[in-house]
Every structure is written in structure tokens, then in C-alpha cells.
Design an enzyme around this catalytic site. Structure first.
Site, PDB file in Angstrom:
ATOM      1  CD  GLU A  48      -6.041   4.687  -0.952  1.00  0.00           C
ATOM      2  OE1 GLU A  48      -7.086   4.609  -1.630  1.00  0.00           O
ATOM      3  OE2 GLU A  48      -6.024   4.616   0.284  1.00  0.00           O
ATOM      4  CE1 TYR A  98      -3.727   2.500   1.039  1.00  0.00           C
ATOM      5  CE2 TYR A  98      -1.914   3.519   2.227  1.00  0.00           C
ATOM      6  CZ  TYR A  98      -3.184   3.582   1.701  1.00  0.00           C
ATOM      7  OH  TYR A  98      -3.911   4.735   1.827  1.00  0.00           O
TER       8      TYR A  98
END
Ligand code: ADP
Ligand code: MG
Length: 386
Positions: free
Chosen positions: A197, A109
Site C-alpha cells: 500500500e 492512493y
């Protein structure tokens, strides 16, 4: 402003952030053609909507052949995709991204965002990325590494080392990870992003680091200097009433309650929503016509609110400063005449030319309830919707 994954990946390519090969499609035939041009299977067919969690809702599918690519494109295009982020009503899928399937060894992530507390860009990363990152954040927050970048110093080598050592990244991928974060940081600053993101950021079987997903939000206040990004706007993904309001330069957000309200100034709008709630009712929207609103803007604002079927009463709360009360009253009368008022409207008005404004409203023949102050206004509106 939100943009689609395929558009975010276009930006990534411009900044040398590695992404899988792929293209957007609006028809099934187009999707199949793109799949055929990717140099082999598997390919991945991905719904393009302004919400995440698509994988969990059946909006991301792997195809091992041309037939499967067609099947998936047919299933996903036009589907009402429900994900944890769309709410139960879901979102209609009108575009697809078809891209080369990747050999995923690991899902990480990575995100960049503006942290208001520290007034810095914060880079967050985690070795355990993928579709359950929210769970990781809850269960073991210590696994998420955060680095704040001072805007005067910019991104430094030590920031990157902190991320790399924090992740305990294998040697073979450290350099490409560092390059990717550097380029992403440049993109973030140059394009005035509020959020970037990548979940998942993958390490492939061949030790490549690649952005498999891409979410980019741009600060709407900076769009005037990014004409290229302005063309990314997809009004199909937005609330139709909000789209219309933005055309009239009204600050309007659609909410869940049934009390429509129209106010001049964002602070007053927030306070008005608070008193509506305090009186036991729920606001149906946030509408700030702006401190310098014209009669025409008030008219447009009221018309938009009255078109919203869940609105059962309207509270108008105006402080006449730059927008004088008489000008405002004219706007209300015009709007009421053009759309027809068939629900209760409570008006609370104070400020410049208030007497003239009250006279215009009183002589209009419209069925308006006047309030003497904010508390009175809130009580009258709550009673009206009960
Ligand atoms: P969302 O976050 O909306 O669910 P993602 O783009 O993250 O959508 O995709 C969900 C999952 O699908 C990923 O975690 C990954 O496992 C898989 N996936 C997505 N794109 C590809 C791809 N190009 N190749 C292989 N797997 C993919
Ligand atoms: Mg994702």
C-alpha cells in the site's frame, strides 16, 4: 509478516519504484547526520513502527533546518506514538526514517492485495489519497478504481489503461505511473506479498511520481524462500509472548479475554473459541499446538499461556490423533510442575489412548477439572472465571 516503511522502500528501490532519498536512524545524532546528507532542507523525520496513521499522531514531522531536524528526532525517538491503528496503548518508537522533503502537488492512493473472493491480485487506486482515504472510501466509494489481475495472464496494458483513465491522470505522468505499477506488481508477485500500500503516492511539482509512504506485508508461509526479507523481522514490534511461541513453532495469537486455551489443530481452536464465547466468557488467546505436537510443545504452550497475567483459567481441549492423549497428558503434567498451576484448568480430551491419558492426569495429583464433552468444558470454564 509486517515490515517497516524504510525496509519497504529498500524493496521499492530494488524494483525501480521511485521513492524519496532517505535512511533509517536509531539515534538522534544519526538522524541529524542523515538529514545533513540529503542535499538540503526541508527533510522529513518519520517514526518507524508497524502501524499507520503516524502523521495524525505526531509521528511525521517536516524540518526546515538542521536544528529542527534535531528537535523532531528528539521528540519522536522514544515517544509512545498513539495512532488510530495502534490502539490507545500506543507503540514505542525505536527507529526513525529521515528523508528528503518533497514538493507535493497531489496525493494519490495505490494498493495491491490478494482478493480472496476473486482469487486474484487486485490493484486499487484513488485520485484522492493521503491521510483521509478511509473517509473517501466511506463517502464516495465510486472514486476508488479496482482492477483484478488474472494470475495466468499477468498484468496487461489494458489493466494499466483502466487505472490511468479511471484516475483521469494528466498526460505528463501517465507513463511513469504505468511503469511504477508494473514494477510494483512484479515485486508483489516475486516477494510473495499479501499487501502493498502506497498512501500517498505523490505527483511532484516537477511531474515525478513517487511513493511517499510504503506499507508491505509478506505472506509468512512464503518466508522460507525469502531469506533477505526474513532479516527484516523486528521482534520489538511484536507481542513478546507471540515471539516466544513462534520460536517453539506454536500457532499463538494473543487476544483480549481471560480464558486461556490450548488446543491441537486450528479448526478445533476456532471451534473452542466459539464455544467459550457462547458460554459467556472471552478467550485470552488462540493457541494451536499442532496436530503432531510433542509433550514438549504442549509444555511450552501451557507455560506461555500461564505467563499471561490476564489469564484467569485455562481450557485444554485435545483430540488425540497423531498427538496421543497419553503423550499430551505427560506434557500437561510436566508444564504444571515446572510453572506451578495456581488457576483453574479444565481438560477435555478424546481420542487415541484416552484412558491412559486420563490415568496420567488423575494420578498426577494436580488440581484439574475434567469435562465430559465440549459443552460441559465450556460451562465449567465460564463458571471458573465468573
Ligand atoms: P502515515 O500514513 O503513517 O500517517 P505518511 O508516510 O503517509 O505516514 O506521512 C503522512 C503525511 O506526511 C503524508 O501524507 C505527507 O503529506 C507527509 N509526508 C510524508 N513523507 C513526506 C516527505 N518525504 N516529504 C513531504 N511530505 C511528506
Ligand atoms: Mg500514509
Amino acid at each position: 509478516m509486517k515490515i517497516h516503511e524504510y525496509q519497504a522502500k529498500e524493496l521499492f528501490r530494488q524494483y525501480d519504484v521511485p521513492v524519496p532519498e532517505g535512511k533509517a536512524a536509531v539515534t538522534v545524532d544519526q538522524a541529524v547526520e542523515i538529514a545533513g546528507g540529503l542535499g538540503g532542507y526541508p527533510v522529513v523525520v518519520k517514526a518507524q513502527i508497524h502501524a499507520g496513521g503516524r502523521g495524525k499522531g505526531g509521528g511525521v514531522k517536516l524540518a526546515k533546518s538542521q536544528e529542527e531536524a534535531r528537535e523532531h528526532a528528539e521528540a519522536i525517538l522514544g515517544m509512545n506514538l498513539v495512532t488510530p491503528q495502534t490502539g490507545p496503548e500506543g507503540r514505542l518508537v525505536q527507529k526513525l526514517l529521515v528523508e528528503a522533503g518533497q514538493d507535493i502537488r497531489e496525493e494519490l492512493y495505490l494498493s495491491l492485495l490478494v482478493d480472496r473472493d476473486s482469487a486474484r491480485v487486485v490493484i486499487m487506486t484513488c485520485r484522492e489519497g493521503g491521510m483521509d482515504i478511509e473517509e473517501v472510501a466511506e463517502r464516495s466509494p465510486e472514486k476508488i478504481i479496482k482492477v483484478a489481475v488474472d494470475p495466468l495472464l499477468g498484468l496487461q496494458g489494458y489493466h494499466l489503461r483502466e487505472l490511468i483513465f479511471g484516475l483521469d491522470l494528466p498526460k505528463e505522468v501517465q507513463k511513469s505511473f504505468a511503469g511504477l505499477v508494473r514494477n510494483l506488481f512484479t515485486l508483489f508477485v516475486e516477494k510473495d506479498c499479501s499487501l502493498v500500500e502506497i498512501n500517498p503516492l505523490i505527483i511532484t511539482g516537477g511531474d515525478e511520481v513517487l511513493a511517499l509512504d510504503a506499507k508491505v506485508d509478506i505472506d509468512s508461509n512464503a518466508l522460507f524462500r525469502h531469506k533477505d526479507i526474513l532479516s527484516y523481522r523486528d521482534t520489538d514490534e511484536e507481542d513478546p509472548l507471540e515471539v516466544e511461541a513462534s520460536e517453539f513453532n506454536l500457532n499463538y495469537i494473543n487476544l483480549d479475554g481471560n480464558v486461556g486455551n490450548i488446543v491441537n489443530g486450528a479448526g478445533l481452536a476456532m471451534a473452542t473459541m466459539d464455544i467459550i464465547k457462547k458460554a459467556g466468557a472471552e478467550p485470552a488467546n488462540f493457541m494451536d499446538v499442532g496436530g503432531g505436537a510433542t509433550a514438549e510443545m504442549v509444555e511450552n504452550g501451557l507455560r506461555i499461556i500461564l505467563r499471561d497475567e490476564k489469564v484467569k483459567a485455562v481450557l485444554i481441549n485435545i483430540f488425540g490423533g497423531i498427538l496421543r492423549c497419553d503423550v499430551f497428558a505427560e506434557g500437561v503434567v510436566q508444564a504444571a510442575k515446572s510453572v506451578g498451576l495456581n488457576i483453574p484448568v479444565v481438560v477435555r480430551m478424546e481420542g487415541t489412548n484416552v484412558e491412559e491419558g486420563r490415568r496420567i492426569l488423575a494420578e498426577s495429583g494436580l488440581n484439574l477439572l475434567t469435562a465430559v464433552d465440549l459443552k460441559d468444558a465450556a460451562e465449567k470454564i465460564a463458571a471458573a472465571v465468573k
